[in-house]
Design an enzyme around this catalytic site. Structure first.
Site, PDB file in Angstrom:
ATOM      1  N   ALA A  10      28.961  84.587  10.936  1.00 17.79           N
ATOM      2  CA  ALA A  10      28.348  83.280  11.227  1.00 17.79           C
ATOM      3  C   ALA A  10      29.359  82.143  11.213  1.00 17.79           C
ATOM      4  O   ALA A  10      29.109  81.080  10.666  1.00 17.79           O
ATOM      5  CB  ALA A  10      27.216  82.999  10.244  1.00 17.79           C
ATOM      6  N   TYR A  43      39.296  92.243   9.754  1.00 23.54           N
ATOM      7  CA  TYR A  43      39.141  92.917  11.048  1.00 23.54           C
ATOM      8  C   TYR A  43      39.264  91.984  12.249  1.00 23.54           C
ATOM      9  O   TYR A  43      39.339  92.443  13.393  1.00 23.54           O
ATOM     10  CB  TYR A  43      37.800  93.662  11.107  1.00 23.54           C
ATOM     11  CG  TYR A  43      36.575  92.781  11.240  1.00 23.54           C
ATOM     12  CD1 TYR A  43      35.961  92.606  12.473  1.00 23.54           C
ATOM     13  CD2 TYR A  43      36.017  92.142  10.133  1.00 23.54           C
ATOM     14  CE1 TYR A  43      34.830  91.804  12.609  1.00 23.54           C
ATOM     15  CE2 TYR A  43      34.889  91.349  10.254  1.00 23.54           C
ATOM     16  CZ  TYR A  43      34.303  91.175  11.480  1.00 23.54           C
ATOM     17  OH  TYR A  43      33.191  90.391  11.621  1.00 23.54           O
ATOM     18  N   ASP A  91      22.168  96.328  18.197  1.00 25.40           N
ATOM     19  CA  ASP A  91      22.473  97.719  18.544  1.00 25.40           C
ATOM     20  C   ASP A  91      23.825  97.832  19.257  1.00 25.40           C
ATOM     21  O   ASP A  91      23.958  98.546  20.257  1.00 25.40           O
ATOM     22  CB  ASP A  91      21.358  98.302  19.421  1.00 25.40           C
ATOM     23  CG  ASP A  91      21.201  97.556  20.742  1.00 25.40           C
ATOM     24  OD1 ASP A  91      21.837  96.488  20.906  1.00 25.40           O
ATOM     25  OD2 ASP A  91      20.443  98.041  21.606  1.00 25.40           O
ATOM     26  N   PRO A 123      21.561  88.415  25.488  1.00 25.31           N
ATOM     27  CA  PRO A 123      22.567  87.852  26.378  1.00 25.31           C
ATOM     28  C   PRO A 123      22.650  86.337  26.226  1.00 25.31           C
ATOM     29  O   PRO A 123      21.763  85.700  25.663  1.00 25.31           O
ATOM     30  CB  PRO A 123      22.054  88.234  27.784  1.00 25.31           C
ATOM     31  CG  PRO A 123      20.570  88.345  27.612  1.00 25.31           C
ATOM     32  CD  PRO A 123      20.359  88.885  26.219  1.00 25.31           C
ATOM     33  N   GLY A 124      23.732  85.785  26.736  1.00 20.90           N
ATOM     34  CA  GLY A 124      23.897  84.331  26.699  1.00 20.90           C
ATOM     35  C   GLY A 124      25.160  83.946  25.973  1.00 20.90           C
ATOM     36  O   GLY A 124      26.172  84.644  26.017  1.00 20.90           O
ATOM     37  N   ASP A 204      72.814  74.674  16.376  1.00 20.13           N
ATOM     38  CA  ASP A 204      71.788  74.626  15.338  1.00 20.13           C
ATOM     39  C   ASP A 204      72.350  73.872  14.130  1.00 20.13           C
ATOM     40  O   ASP A 204      72.685  74.460  13.095  1.00 20.13           O
ATOM     41  CB  ASP A 204      71.387  76.055  14.957  1.00 20.13           C
ATOM     42  CG  ASP A 204      70.290  76.112  13.909  1.00 20.13           C
ATOM     43  OD1 ASP A 204      69.554  75.118  13.770  1.00 20.13           O
ATOM     44  OD2 ASP A 204      70.178  77.156  13.238  1.00 20.13           O
TER      45      ASP A 204
END
Length: 429
Positions: A10, A43, A91, A123-124, A204
């Protein structure tokens, strides 16, 4: 009332999240197992919102009775405590790493007659598309600045890669590999003094103006940035560097404990390099910390004792002093072809009563793996110059091919298609 358990990250709440909760309400009271930052980061990318903010959002969605922390991808510890009648999930987890998780849930629920209920994917708008939109728009300096500290709390090891332009920043931002649904990517960006100078064909030596490069990378990325601050300059100048970087949203600056004209550390004792006095460097650290406005910014101290052959005891003594002065991290540097002296330092460092995150830069000891460094206690690994070092020989080979053949055809196999380079950077309207 029966209990329905739903595990979620979430980070960015979509209609799909709300739909799942509303469907689950038909079965009973909904308990959300909200994945902690470390669970999500195990993950995929660290959530944009910290756990407490995500928890607040979920607690205020109609239909949610309770939000509990889920510490890992594994639901089982929470299921054994709550013993829900149902676990509700989309699912879409019959393959990859979640397939094993799904089976463990089924086996656990059998112990008290619980049931796994799976809903059709809605969907969406998806969290993936929302994350892509955030990447295109960018994030605020405040969100980016605090991200490195959050990563250190959430992950055992953070990998950082060098960028020296907006384009290489885009590589650091987007490149990933995926195995069994576990995504490996670079968690942040190192703005190297060496590569920033080299790409401008300058030495550098703390000479080049670097704010333009930083601005280009800030515009094309959302990941935390660690800025190579060289020596930090004199203390009176360093405090302004801290304020500037902090305001722009940089997460950390690393300064090395040397003084005088900056020479790259990989020259070692082949050139004249002078290590700063411990007391003076501690004063620089504490002055920088006092100059900070927020808690999110970090000052990391780079110890050059092994580079300058001052010995292990000197390196350890400096680490203790710098921690006492308030440093937020220790970077131990080495130019040896193996990691032996770095690992020795790590073993001794682990005995300290007070420790801060440990940083390693395996440029010369490149055969050492991240797992080996993590096992030794390293928290951040910086790949400090590989993108520029790989780009230069490729460009030289293409240029030679054109000269040799009097045409570009033979070089084409080494080049991106023109269409790809044109569409690489999307237009923003």
């Amino acid at each position: 009332m029966k209990t329905v358990y739903i595990a979620m990250s979430a980070d960015l709440v979509t209609p799909s999240h709300v739909n799942i909760i509303q469907e689950a309400r038909m079965l009973g009271e909904v308990v959300i197992g909200l994945l902690t930052d470390s669970a999500v980061a195990s993950y995929q990318r660290l959530p944009y919102m910290p756990y407490e903010e995500r928890k607040f959002v979920m607690e205020n969605i109609v239909g949610v009775k309770e939000v509990v922390a889920q510490e890992t991808l594994d639901h089982v510890p929470n299921l054994l405590k709550i013993k829900p009648n149902y676990v509700f999930h989309r699912d879409d987890w019959n393959t990859g790493v979640l397939r094993e998780t799904r089976q463990r849930i089924i086996d656990t629920l059998k112990q008290w007659g619980g049931e796994l209920v799976e809903s059709d994917h809605m969907p969406g708008i998806t969290s993936t598309s929302l994350k892509q939109a955030i990447r295109e728009v960018g994030i605020t300096p405040m969100m980016r600045r605090s991200m490195l500290k959050r990563l250190l709390e959430a992950k055992p090891l953070i990998r950082i890669i060098e960028a020296h332009s907006g384009l290489t920043g885009l590589i650091a931002e987007t490149v990933f590999v995926e195995n069994d649904d576990i995504v490996r990517e670079f968690e942040g960006i190192w703005l190297s003094s060496l590569t920033d100078s080299a790409v401008k064909a300058k030495p550098d030596i703390e000479y080049v103006e670097r704010m333009t490069t930083l601005s280009d990378i800030l515009e094309t990325t959302t990941k935390p940035i660690i800025f190579d601050g060289d020596t930090g300059g004199i203390t009176e100048h360093f405090v302004f560097m801290v304020r500037t970087l902090e305001r722009l949203g940089v997460s950390a600056v690393i300064i090395e404990d040397k003084k005088g004209l900056k020479k790259n550390s990989l020259f070692g004792t082949d050139v004249v390099q002078v290590q700063d006095d411990i007391e003076d460097f501690c004063h620089k650290i504490s002055s920088g910390k006092r100059a900070q406005v927020t808690d999110g910014f970090m000052i990391i101290s780079r110890i050059e004792s092994l580079i300058l052959e001052a010995g292990m005891d000197d390196a350890l003594a400096r680490a203790k002093a710098y921690i006492a002065a308030g440093t937020d991290g220790i970077m131990i540097h080495s130019r040896k072809p193996t990691a032996d002296e770095v690992l020795t330092f790590c073993r001794e460092y682990a005995k300290f009563d007070d420790r801060v995150p440990l940083v390693a830069v395996p440029s010369t000891y490149c055969h050492t793996t991240e797992d080996e460094l993590a096992a030794a206690g390293v928290n951040i690994v910086i790949y400090a110059n590989q993108l520029l070092r790989s780009a230069y020989p490729a460009m030289v080979d293409v240029a030679k091919s054109i000269l040799q053949h009097g045409r570009a055809a033979e070089a084409e196999e080494h080049c991106m298609p023109i269409k790809d380079i044109i569409s690489l950077i999307p237009e923003r309207t």
